[in-house]
Design a protein around this motif. Structure first.
Motif, PDB file in Angstrom:
ATOM      1  N   VAL A 137      -2.646  -8.754   0.384  1.00  0.00           N
ATOM      2  CA  VAL A 137      -3.650  -7.838   0.934  1.00  0.00           C
ATOM      3  C   VAL A 137      -3.226  -6.425   0.565  1.00  0.00           C
ATOM      4  N   THR A 138      -4.089  -5.711  -0.132  1.00  0.00           N
ATOM      5  CA  THR A 138      -3.762  -4.360  -0.603  1.00  0.00           C
ATOM      6  C   THR A 138      -4.472  -3.314   0.246  1.00  0.00           C
ATOM      7  N   PHE A 139      -3.715  -2.315   0.674  1.00  0.00           N
ATOM      8  CA  PHE A 139      -4.263  -1.196   1.433  1.00  0.00           C
ATOM      9  C   PHE A 139      -4.406  -0.008   0.495  1.00  0.00           C
ATOM     10  N   ARG A 140      -5.637   0.325   0.169  1.00  0.00           N
ATOM     11  CA  ARG A 140      -5.898   1.456  -0.716  1.00  0.00           C
ATOM     12  C   ARG A 140      -5.740   2.773   0.033  1.00  0.00           C
ATOM     13  N   GLY A 186      -4.049  10.757  -0.042  1.00  0.00           N
ATOM     14  CA  GLY A 186      -4.737   9.845   0.861  1.00  0.00           C
ATOM     15  C   GLY A 186      -3.878   9.398   2.013  1.00  0.00           C
ATOM     16  N   ASP A 187      -2.816  10.138   2.313  1.00  0.00           N
ATOM     17  CA  ASP A 187      -1.875   9.803   3.380  1.00  0.00           C
ATOM     18  C   ASP A 187      -2.434  10.319   4.703  1.00  0.00           C
ATOM     19  N   THR A 234      -1.272   4.552   4.876  1.00  0.00           N
ATOM     20  CA  THR A 234      -2.555   3.874   4.674  1.00  0.00           C
ATOM     21  C   THR A 234      -2.891   2.911   5.808  1.00  0.00           C
ATOM     22  N   GLY A 235      -2.124   2.932   6.898  1.00  0.00           N
ATOM     23  CA  GLY A 235      -2.487   2.165   8.085  1.00  0.00           C
ATOM     24  C   GLY A 235      -1.902   0.772   8.164  1.00  0.00           C
ATOM     25  N   LYS A 236      -0.864   0.464   7.403  1.00  0.00           N
ATOM     26  CA  LYS A 236      -0.285  -0.886   7.423  1.00  0.00           C
ATOM     27  C   LYS A 236       0.389  -1.192   8.753  1.00  0.00           C
ATOM     28  N   SER A 237       1.299  -0.327   9.156  1.00  0.00           N
ATOM     29  CA  SER A 237       2.023  -0.565  10.417  1.00  0.00           C
ATOM     30  C   SER A 237       1.077  -0.486  11.615  1.00  0.00           C
ATOM     31  N   LEU A 238       0.134   0.442  11.581  1.00  0.00           N
ATOM     32  CA  LEU A 238      -0.822   0.568  12.682  1.00  0.00           C
ATOM     33  C   LEU A 238      -1.657  -0.693  12.818  1.00  0.00           C
ATOM     34  N   LEU A 239      -2.083  -1.232  11.695  1.00  0.00           N
ATOM     35  CA  LEU A 239      -2.897  -2.445  11.738  1.00  0.00           C
ATOM     36  C   LEU A 239      -2.096  -3.634  12.252  1.00  0.00           C
ATOM     37  N   GLY A 258       0.820  -1.202   0.000  1.00  0.00           N
ATOM     38  CA  GLY A 258       0.000   0.000   0.000  1.00  0.00           C
ATOM     39  C   GLY A 258       0.852   1.249   0.000  1.00  0.00           C
ATOM     40  N   CYS A 259       0.229   2.371  -0.290  1.00  0.00           N
ATOM     41  CA  CYS A 259       0.923   3.656  -0.296  1.00  0.00           C
ATOM     42  C   CYS A 259       1.272   4.076   1.131  1.00  0.00           C
TER      43      CYS A 259
END
Length: 535
Positions: free
Chosen positions: A314-317, A357-358, A171-176, A167-168
């Motif tokens: 899994v893609t984070f838009r 969208g950051d 987009t919440g990857k590390s937080l998730l 993901g860009c």
């Protein structure tokens, strides 16, 4: 005309007395006539759209004015004045309670917000900090379900697996993943499974890409010394090729910035994913990469696909404006006061969603808007100061005068504050360069914009000097000579703002703009003189 009760009917005892005092409805629309005390003066009927707040306000500030029965909650055209009195006359606090209920949702929390309180400012900035993890991850429910389900299946079946998250930025990857690490341990305890060991690695911190195998081996065998005769990768391959002891924990490996492991032949990345294919492997590999493309396995690991080892993707838009607005509201609802106007948060969400969208950028912009509010309050401290007597009566006046309450809106982050923060964040570096130039160089750029306004792409230095002199004369500024103008144009050319051609005569040198005219206009619009020249 409607018929009225006879005057002598008021002397009849019993129920006739109440009958004589009823309110008679006029046949003229919008009028109500009351025969009480012989008064047949028509009163204008209040519309149903009149709110209780307006009625209560009129009641509070005009106590001598006759109150119509329609102003009462239970009032109707057929209600008697005696019945109305039971609701309003015997309960003088009803109107104040109605007023308070109407404005409590909007202004009660706002009145507790004090931007001059350093503790409150610190609390707001902490809530908007990137490192502050909210208790619940919103707008990523589907991605969280997929990742958590994948890890649960691997732990429940005691089976290795690999997952690729892409993901860009922001987009919440590390937080998730921080949330998943906590949830999987709690879920394993509740279901009776043995919780896995967790190894989180940021690949940018590795001196060499092969060091990731050393980190994994140290986590699996913390008490065992490394064997110098074999590499950590070989020891891991030997370990996962042999049957493990009963009760051996699974190992959840979360590798962030996975693209840093990509070398010339992709050997490290290939070997890392291949660990999950070994017969007795207990590795659950989750790799994350900041990129828009999701074909990492197809581009760099073709052999994995042939071995049926392509990881689950899994893609984070990027966040949409509604999602950004919801996340910002979630952060602000944790505070006991209102800090932002809803329109300001919506403006921030729209601009950030349109740009990238950051979410991290949106949080930084909101923190910047808070700082702009602080500076604004410091500059206008003299205008917003109140006398000690007004300070003492502030609370009483705020509960009585709904118009006075709107002054609290001056202490919240408004749309203009957010617009300034957005312009500081998204403006190009060219704007900063232009704003830091000396005055005469700014006038030369202003003259170039006016000269090229007719569609010209370039001009000579002599023609540009004439436009420069005209601007200086209009502002009563002494112009410099053409040699100094030529020298300043060379400086502007070195800074990448102008393109300066070659010629034996300086006046004949061709000049063109290398930056957008809109950037120059935006950089100089804060000065009234330049703004009037460019209009």
């Amino acid at each position: 005309m409607p018929s009225l009760a006879a005057p002598e009917s008021s002397n009849i005892a019993g129920g006739r007395e109440l009958k004589d005092r009823i309110v008679v409805i006029s046949k003229i629309p919008g009028e109500v006539r009351s025969p009480i005390d012989g008064d047949c003066t028509p009163h204008k009927r209040r519309l149903r759209s009149d709110t209780a707040r307006k009625d209560a306000t009129i009641s509070a500030f005009s106590p001598s004015k006759t109150k119509s029965p329609r102003r009462c909650i239970n009032g109707s055209p057929k209600s008697s004045k005696r019945d109305v009195g039971k609701d309003s006359g015997e309960n003088p606090l009803v109107s104040q309670k109605l007023l308070a209920n109407r404005i409590s949702d909007v202004m009660t929390t706002t009145s507790n917000w004090n931007p001059r309180d350093s503790e409150q400012i610190r609390a707001v900035k902490d809530a908007l900090h990137v490192s502050k993890a909210p208790p619940v991850v919103v707008c990523r429910e589907e991605e969280q379900r997929m990742v958590l389900q994948f890890v649960k299946e691997c732990v429940g079946r005691v089976k290795a697996g690999s997952l690729y998250i892409c993901g860009c930025p922001g987009t919440g990857k590390s937080l998730l993943m921080e949330k998943v690490k906590k949830d999987i341990v709690q879920c394993a305890i509740e279901t009776g499974f043995q919780p896995p060991d967790v190894l989180a690695i940021n690949c940018t911190s590795l001196a060499k890409s092969s060091e990731i195998f050393t980190k994994i081996l140290e986590t699996l065998q913390p008490k065992k010394k490394l064997n110098g005769s074999t590499t950590p990768l070989q020891q891991l391959q030997n370990c996962f090729s042999q049957k493990q002891q009963h009760g051996t924990k699974m190992l959840l490996i979360i590798a962030d910035e996975l693209d840093y492991l990509i070398n010339r032949d992709c050997a490290v990345l290939h070997d890392l994913f291949m660990l999950t294919l070994l017969p007795f492997s207990r590795c659950i590999l989750i790799g994350m990469r900041v990129a828009n493309a999701i074909d990492l396995a197809d581009r760099f690991l073709p052999r994995l696909q042939s071995l049926n080892c392509k990881p689950m993707v899994v893609t984070f838009r990027s966040y949409s404006k509604d999602q950004i607005f919801r996340i910002l509201n979630q952060r602000m609802t944790a505070l006991p006061y209102t800090v932002f106007q809803p329109q300001a948060l919506e403006l921030c969400a729209r601009k950030v969603a349109a740009a990238s969208g950051d979410m991290r950028k949106a949080l930084c912009i909101c923190r910047c808007a808070i700082e702009i509010l602080e500076a604004d309050l410091r500059e206008s401290a003299c205008d917003m100061s109140f006398s000690s007597a007004e300070d003492c009566s502030f609370e009483q006046q705020a509960t009585q005068d709904p118009v006075f309450l709107t002054k609290n809106e001056l202490d919240v982050v408004r749309v203009d504050h957010m617009a300034i923060a957005l312009s500081k964040t998204y403006r190009s570096p060219t704007v900063d360069i232009i704003q830091s130039l000396p005055q005469h160089q700014q006038i030369i750029l202003c003259a170039a914009v006016k000269h090229f306004d007719g569609g010209k792409k370039d001009t000579t230095l002599g023609e540009l000097n004439k436009s420069y002199i005209d601007i200086c004369k209009s502002a009563l500024i002494p112009p410099i000579n053409i040699m100094e103008v030529s020298s300043m144009c060379r400086v502007l050319s070195d800074q990448g703002l102008l393109k300066l051609g070659q010629s034996r005569d300086d006046k004949l040198r061709r000049i063109s703009l290398k930056v957008d005219e809109g950037d120059i206009s935006f950089a100089l619009q804060g000065v009234r003189f330049f703004r009037s020249c460019l209009q």
